[in-house]
Design a protein around this motif. Structure first.
Motif, PDB file in Angstrom:
ATOM      1  N   LYS A   3      36.420  29.995  25.394  1.00  0.00           N
ATOM      2  CA  LYS A   3      37.438  30.860  25.988  1.00  0.00           C
ATOM      3  C   LYS A   3      38.755  30.125  26.134  1.00  0.00           C
ATOM      4  O   LYS A   3      39.815  30.702  25.947  1.00  0.00           O
ATOM      5  CB  LYS A   3      36.960  31.354  27.352  1.00  0.00           C
ATOM      6  N   SER A 227      52.527  42.154  36.516  1.00  0.00           N
ATOM      7  CA  SER A 227      52.024  43.276  35.717  1.00  0.00           C
ATOM      8  C   SER A 227      50.542  43.530  35.995  1.00  0.00           C
ATOM      9  O   SER A 227      49.928  44.388  35.380  1.00  0.00           O
ATOM     10  CB  SER A 227      52.227  43.013  34.224  1.00  0.00           C
ATOM     11  N   ARG A 228      49.987  42.794  36.922  1.00  0.00           N
ATOM     12  CA  ARG A 228      48.603  42.956  37.379  1.00  0.00           C
ATOM     13  C   ARG A 228      47.558  42.681  36.304  1.00  0.00           C
ATOM     14  O   ARG A 228      46.381  42.971  36.490  1.00  0.00           O
ATOM     15  CB  ARG A 228      48.343  44.373  37.927  1.00  0.00           C
ATOM     16  N   ILE A 229      48.001  42.184  35.170  1.00  0.00           N
ATOM     17  CA  ILE A 229      46.998  41.853  34.166  1.00  0.00           C
ATOM     18  C   ILE A 229      46.162  40.689  34.671  1.00  0.00           C
ATOM     19  O   ILE A 229      45.039  40.469  34.261  1.00  0.00           O
ATOM     20  CB  ILE A 229      47.648  41.513  32.818  1.00  0.00           C
ATOM     21  N   ILE A 232      42.708  41.443  35.771  1.00  0.00           N
ATOM     22  CA  ILE A 232      41.708  41.534  34.706  1.00  0.00           C
ATOM     23  C   ILE A 232      41.351  40.134  34.211  1.00  0.00           C
ATOM     24  O   ILE A 232      40.189  39.819  33.997  1.00  0.00           O
ATOM     25  CB  ILE A 232      42.247  42.402  33.550  1.00  0.00           C
ATOM     26  N   THR A 235      39.054  38.250  36.493  1.00  0.00           N
ATOM     27  CA  THR A 235      37.666  38.698  36.466  1.00  0.00           C
ATOM     28  C   THR A 235      37.005  38.396  35.120  1.00  0.00           C
ATOM     29  O   THR A 235      35.835  38.664  34.929  1.00  0.00           O
ATOM     30  CB  THR A 235      37.558  40.207  36.749  1.00  0.00           C
ATOM     31  N   ARG A 405      44.292  30.475  41.887  1.00  0.00           N
ATOM     32  CA  ARG A 405      43.252  31.461  42.156  1.00  0.00           C
ATOM     33  C   ARG A 405      43.606  32.306  43.369  1.00  0.00           C
ATOM     34  O   ARG A 405      43.361  33.505  43.422  1.00  0.00           O
ATOM     35  CB  ARG A 405      41.933  30.725  42.391  1.00  0.00           C
ATOM     36  N   LEU A 409      46.588  36.697  43.794  1.00  0.00           N
ATOM     37  CA  LEU A 409      46.196  37.953  44.430  1.00  0.00           C
ATOM     38  C   LEU A 409      47.012  38.248  45.675  1.00  0.00           C
ATOM     39  O   LEU A 409      46.765  39.190  46.391  1.00  0.00           O
ATOM     40  CB  LEU A 409      44.717  37.909  44.789  1.00  0.00           C
ATOM     41  N   TYR A 427      37.789  30.296  48.107  1.00  0.00           N
ATOM     42  CA  TYR A 427      37.446  30.436  46.692  1.00  0.00           C
ATOM     43  C   TYR A 427      36.880  29.176  46.096  1.00  0.00           C
ATOM     44  O   TYR A 427      37.384  28.093  46.311  1.00  0.00           O
ATOM     45  CB  TYR A 427      38.683  30.825  45.884  1.00  0.00           C
TER      46      TYR A 427
ATOM     47  N   GLY B  14      43.376  38.514  58.286  1.00  0.00           N
ATOM     48  CA  GLY B  14      43.906  38.144  59.602  1.00  0.00           C
ATOM     49  C   GLY B  14      43.145  38.910  60.674  1.00  0.00           C
ATOM     50  O   GLY B  14      41.917  38.912  60.686  1.00  0.00           O
ATOM     51  N   ARG B  47      37.766  45.205  44.666  1.00  0.00           N
ATOM     52  CA  ARG B  47      38.079  43.807  44.353  1.00  0.00           C
ATOM     53  C   ARG B  47      36.947  42.887  44.775  1.00  0.00           C
ATOM     54  O   ARG B  47      36.694  41.874  44.133  1.00  0.00           O
ATOM     55  CB  ARG B  47      39.374  43.395  45.044  1.00  0.00           C
ATOM     56  N   LEU B  50      34.315  43.093  42.199  1.00  0.00           N
ATOM     57  CA  LEU B  50      34.710  42.368  40.993  1.00  0.00           C
ATOM     58  C   LEU B  50      34.671  40.854  41.168  1.00  0.00           C
ATOM     59  O   LEU B  50      34.809  40.114  40.205  1.00  0.00           O
ATOM     60  CB  LEU B  50      36.137  42.754  40.613  1.00  0.00           C
ATOM     61  N   GLY B  51      34.531  40.409  42.422  1.00  0.00           N
ATOM     62  CA  GLY B  51      34.562  38.972  42.652  1.00  0.00           C
ATOM     63  C   GLY B  51      35.971  38.424  42.715  1.00  0.00           C
ATOM     64  O   GLY B  51      36.180  37.218  42.675  1.00  0.00           O
ATOM     65  N   LEU B  52      36.956  39.313  42.785  1.00  0.00           N
ATOM     66  CA  LEU B  52      38.343  38.850  42.907  1.00  0.00           C
ATOM     67  C   LEU B  52      38.570  38.236  44.270  1.00  0.00           C
ATOM     68  O   LEU B  52      39.252  37.230  44.407  1.00  0.00           O
ATOM     69  CB  LEU B  52      39.301  40.024  42.728  1.00  0.00           C
ATOM     70  N   ILE B  53      38.026  38.886  45.290  1.00  0.00           N
ATOM     71  CA  ILE B  53      38.097  38.328  46.642  1.00  0.00           C
ATOM     72  C   ILE B  53      36.681  38.321  47.202  1.00  0.00           C
ATOM     73  O   ILE B  53      35.822  39.100  46.768  1.00  0.00           O
ATOM     74  CB  ILE B  53      39.035  39.157  47.557  1.00  0.00           C
ATOM     75  N   TYR B  54      36.462  37.414  48.137  1.00  0.00           N
ATOM     76  CA  TYR B  54      35.109  37.304  48.662  1.00  0.00           C
ATOM     77  C   TYR B  54      34.993  38.035  49.984  1.00  0.00           C
ATOM     78  O   TYR B  54      35.903  37.995  50.813  1.00  0.00           O
ATOM     79  CB  TYR B  54      34.743  35.831  48.855  1.00  0.00           C
ATOM     80  N   GLN B  72      31.032  38.284  34.521  1.00  0.00           N
ATOM     81  CA  GLN B  72      32.337  38.569  33.911  1.00  0.00           C
ATOM     82  C   GLN B  72      32.176  39.266  32.572  1.00  0.00           C
ATOM     83  O   GLN B  72      33.032  40.033  32.155  1.00  0.00           O
ATOM     84  CB  GLN B  72      33.106  37.256  33.727  1.00  0.00           C
ATOM     85  N   GLN B  73      31.058  38.995  31.893  1.00  0.00           N
ATOM     86  CA  GLN B  73      30.847  39.586  30.567  1.00  0.00           C
ATOM     87  C   GLN B  73      30.402  41.038  30.649  1.00  0.00           C
ATOM     88  O   GLN B  73      30.585  41.791  29.698  1.00  0.00           O
ATOM     89  CB  GLN B  73      29.767  38.790  29.827  1.00  0.00           C
ATOM     90  N   TYR B  77      37.005  46.582  34.216  1.00  0.00           N
ATOM     91  CA  TYR B  77      37.847  46.938  35.368  1.00  0.00           C
ATOM     92  C   TYR B  77      39.141  47.574  34.900  1.00  0.00           C
ATOM     93  O   TYR B  77      39.830  47.038  34.035  1.00  0.00           O
ATOM     94  CB  TYR B  77      38.132  45.665  36.175  1.00  0.00           C
ATOM     95  N   PRO B  79      42.483  48.422  36.738  1.00  0.00           N
ATOM     96  CA  PRO B  79      43.195  48.369  38.023  1.00  0.00           C
ATOM     97  C   PRO B  79      44.106  49.571  38.197  1.00  0.00           C
ATOM     98  O   PRO B  79      44.421  50.264  37.226  1.00  0.00           O
ATOM     99  CB  PRO B  79      44.014  47.084  37.941  1.00  0.00           C
ATOM    100  N   GLU B  81      47.324  49.673  39.061  1.00  0.00           N
ATOM    101  CA  GLU B  81      48.500  49.497  38.223  1.00  0.00           C
ATOM    102  C   GLU B  81      47.970  48.919  36.923  1.00  0.00           C
ATOM    103  O   GLU B  81      47.447  47.835  36.898  1.00  0.00           O
ATOM    104  CB  GLU B  81      49.488  48.492  38.843  1.00  0.00           C
ATOM    105  N   GLY B  83      46.941  47.015  34.120  1.00  0.00           N
ATOM    106  CA  GLY B  83      47.274  45.628  33.806  1.00  0.00           C
ATOM    107  C   GLY B  83      47.229  45.350  32.323  1.00  0.00           C
ATOM    108  O   GLY B  83      46.194  45.049  31.769  1.00  0.00           O
ATOM    109  N   LEU B 100      37.803  37.328  25.783  1.00  0.00           N
ATOM    110  CA  LEU B 100      37.644  36.598  27.040  1.00  0.00           C
ATOM    111  C   LEU B 100      36.359  37.035  27.727  1.00  0.00           C
ATOM    112  O   LEU B 100      35.739  36.278  28.461  1.00  0.00           O
ATOM    113  CB  LEU B 100      38.834  36.850  27.964  1.00  0.00           C
ATOM    114  N   ARG B 101      35.974  38.285  27.490  1.00  0.00           N
ATOM    115  CA  ARG B 101      34.743  38.768  28.106  1.00  0.00           C
ATOM    116  C   ARG B 101      33.544  38.535  27.203  1.00  0.00           C
ATOM    117  O   ARG B 101      32.512  39.169  27.339  1.00  0.00           O
ATOM    118  CB  ARG B 101      34.882  40.249  28.446  1.00  0.00           C
TER     119      ARG B 101
END
Lengths: 429, 300
Positions: A3, A227-229, A232, A235, A405, A409, A427, B14, B47, B50-54, B72-73, B77, B79, B81, B83, B100-101
């Motif tokens: 990758k 652009s919020r990519i 993606i 993840t 990381r 976000l 994280y 918070g 999110r 997706l594991g973006l935040i815990y 991830q594979q 997703y 989003p 907006e 992406g 990438l996946r």
């Protein structure tokens, strides 16, 4: 790993193809070409005048002996750039007129000659006495003075011996205590000059490409974030692979750009008229000190990575490209400081400042380069500096990946250090 | 083993609780609806999935296992907006994202061409994203989310900003994915899409789960309080029937609100005595009504 390669390829392909990159490279290449040919172009504009010797008038008046000796000197010295032309009497009218007409560059006049040798006055045009004229006239007058004063007391051979420059050999005792024969002083001087050029060029290269690619990386990260990519991407692959993929990809872009410039410079140097100029300064490529160049490149690459990961981290904290300039300021300052410490220390490569800074990872790439290029540095010091640099790349790479990381976000206002630290703990990278 | 299971998941920013104790499970071949007003916690929940935040509490299980990198594979997703890189060709970036996946270059390209063909826009292959209209950009985002044939797909407001034709196209695609066994977590604030696509839903309100379960069960929990009556002539004195709370005259008949379901039969009898009944329906509450009732005036 697979990758990482995908990311590097994608980053490189898309960055190297952008119009802005192509245009910048082209313009810079053009500027380099123009800059390197300016002397030749000026010569062309000036036309034949340049090839003809410039005339310096001698208003010899009461000093015919000196005038004759000067002419004799000019003939013997083999200098083709300047010749003397004599004017009768002491009235400067004719000489002044010729000066105004541009026939002569200036003229010499002598006072009454109270002492052993009269005081000499040079009357020049608007340019005054240029560098070229000074370096021609000073030894000429010195020689003539010796000849005139000692003429009766010394033989011609003795006078010739007197005028011979002192031969100064150098012997250095290096750090290991071994004695190195100085050898050919002239050749050593040339090598020193070449080292100077190499160090100078590498310093500028390090600074400019660092700034350019660094800002590229930060801007890239910020735009992916806005652009919020990024959501993606995060993840799909680990942030560490993502960040280093980007850093390496853009590094390759930078290398390609440098290579293009290198080819342009090389091609220009190959042009016959530029070869002459280079020989005029009696510099030749073979004088380049290979170890200096190699060390320079190693430090350059490592320094690049250290700064690049920090730029990536900063880029990830900022949400909008407009805020980026302000955010990268601290790193830009660091880069500037490193550049100027190197630049100002070229002539004082043994100073305490540069010794200390050559072990600080952020300034080591420039400071150590100057030390290696302009003096002698024990190998163990170079190794320590390299190890410190490597360790800090790993540390800051890890830290930046964490910030990356977390930062990608976070939207809205720029996060405070406290918020960042708290989020980073959450994280794994 | 459910492909996706959330157990008492909590997320705090918070002092503010963004998601409070959400639990849900998405089965194989299911489209799960996540509803809520803006800021209710839908995107935060997604999110976390997706594991973006815990999550700060609770756990998320994928086929019974906690989050791991291999996921991830198999996750896709879209989003809210969209992406995508604006200046890069559709083909290049979608193939890149698919690689990438974990897809190969050839497979990714084949899959992309299939989907472009499917959406009837093969000519977009060589277009840059910024050249496309917003709706079409969204379609490309959708393709990017599913191009690698994921098992779990997260769609955040997938249909917003699309024209009716494209909504139908995407709905059909989502149903097809469901029928192929994909688990889909789907968020929206358009109730009609949910009623059509989902069996089970969760309605979030201010970080809390307010309604959850099978749509039919949820609806049966809410009393039927509306009667639709179409007649040829007039029916007088409907509001005099006990239990009728409001009568509204509409184009071909009446729209009547009642307090209890039994009242409906009285209305029908009265109408049949006076005129011919063309249509009589005791309406079940729409999700929209349930949503508004639960979320109420705080709906921004």
């Amino acid at each position: 790993m697979n990758k990482l390669g995908t990311i590097i390829g994608f980053t490189f392909k898309n960055k190297a193809r952008t119009k802005s990159f192509l245009i910048t490279t082209l313009i810079l290449a053009l500027l380099i070409t123009i800059g390197m040919n300016v002397p030749y172009i000026i010569k062309l504009i000036k036309g034949d005048d340049a090839s003809k010797a410039e005339q310096i008038g001698i208003l010899y008046g009461s000093q015919p002996v000196i005038a004759a000796e000067l002419e004799k000197y000019a003939a013997q010295s083999g200098n083709k750039d300047y010749t003397f032309v004599k004017y009768e009497g002491t009235a400067p009218d004719q000489a002044k007129k010729d000066l105004e007409d541009g026939k002569i560059e200036g003229y010499l006049s002598f006072d009454g000659g109270e002492g052993a040798f009269p005081a000499v006055t040079f009357t020049g045009g608007e340019d005054g006495m240029g560098q070229g004229i000074t370096s021609f006239l000073m030894p000429a007058l010195q020689t003539v003075k010796t000849t005139v004063i000692a003429k009766d007391a010394l033989s011609a051979e003795q006078i010739a011996a007197l005028n011979e420059p002192v031969k100064l050999d150098t012997v250095r005792i290096n750090a290991e205590g071994k004695t190195e024969a100085g050898g050919d002083t002239h050749r050593e001087d040339m090598q020193k000059a070449m080292n100077y050029v190499v160090v100078y060029v590498l310093l500028i290269l390090f600074f400019t490409s660092n700034m350019m690619t660094g800002n590229m990386i930060a801007a890239e990260v910020t735009s992916e974030k806005s652009s919020r990519i990024m959501e993606i991407l995060i993840t799909s692959v680990s942030p560490l692979a993502q960040m280093f993929g980007k850093v390496i990809g853009i590094f390759l872009v930078g290398i390609v750009q440098i290579a293009v410039f290198g080819v342009v410079v090389g091609a220009n140097l190959m042009l016959p008229h530029n070869q002459d100029i280079l020989q005029g300064y009696s510099l030749s490529i073979s004088d380049i000190n290979l170890p200096v160049l190699l060390y320079g490149l190693v430090f350059y690459i490592l320094g690049y990575f250290l700064y690049a990961v920090l730029y990536a981290a900063i880029g990830s904290i900022v949400s909008r490209t407009e805020d980026l300039g302000q955010a990268v300021m601290p790193i830009t300052m660091l880069g500037l400081a490193s550049f100027y410490i190197g630049l100002f220390s070229i002539t004082a490569s043994g100073s305490m400042l540069i010794k200390v800074t050559s072990f600080i990872p952020f300034t080591a790439p420039t400071a150590m380069l100057v030390r290696i290029g302009m003096g002698t540095v024990p190998t163990w010091q170079i190794l320590i500096s390299l190890v410190l640099l490597l360790v800090s790349i790993l540390f800051f790479g890890w830290l930046s990946a964490k910030i990356y990381r977390t930062g990608v976000l976070m939207y809205g206002k720029r996060p405070s250090i406290k918020e960042l630290r708290k989020a980073m703990k959450a994280y794994k990278i | 083993m459910e492909p996706l299971k959330l157990v008492n998941v909590v997320k705090q920013y918070g002092d503010k609780t963004a998601v409070n104790q959400i639990s849900l499970e998405v089965g194989r071949g299911e489209i799960y609806g996540l509803l809520g007003a803006n800021g209710a916690g839908k995107t935060t929940t997604m999110r976390m999935v997706l594991g973006l935040i815990y999550p700060d509490g609770g756990e998320i299980l994928y086929n019974g296992k906690p989050y791991h990198a291999e996921l991830q594979q198999i996750m896709g997703y879209l989003p809210e907006e969209r992406g995508l890189y604006p200046k890069i060709k559709v083909s290049e970036q979608i193939v890149y994202l698919a690689r990438l996946r974990g897809m190969s270059q050839q497979d990714a390209d084949k899959s992309l061409r299939y989907w472009l063909e499917r959406f009837d826009v093969p000519e977009y292959y060589d277009k840059r994203i910024e050249e496309l209209s917003k709706g079409n950009q969204q379609k490309m985002g959708f393709i990017a989310a599913i191009v690698h044939k994921p098992q779990i797909v997260i769609l955040d407001e997938a249909f917003s900003g699309l024209d009716p034709v494209n909504v139908e196209l995407l709905k059909a695609t989502v149903k097809e994915l469901r029928d192929q066994g994909t688990s889909i977590l789907f968020s929206t604030h358009r109730m009609e899409h949910v009623e059509e696509l989902c069996q089970r839903i969760t309605i979030l309100h201010k970080s809390n789960t307010v309604v959850q379960g099978n749509i039919r069960d949820i609806k049966s929990r809410y009393p039927r309080e509306e009667v639709l009556l179409h007649t040829t002539g007039n029916v007088g004195g409907l509001d005099a029937i006990p239990g009728v709370t409001a009568v509204e005259r509409i184009d071909r008949g009446y729209h009547i609100r009642i307090a209890a379901p039994e009242t409906a039969q009285g209305i029908l009898q009265k109408a049949m005595q006076e005129t011919t009944v063309e249509r009589f329906e005791i309406k079940e509450p729409t999700l929209n009504q349930i949503f508004i009732q639960e979320v109420g005036d705080s709906h921004e």
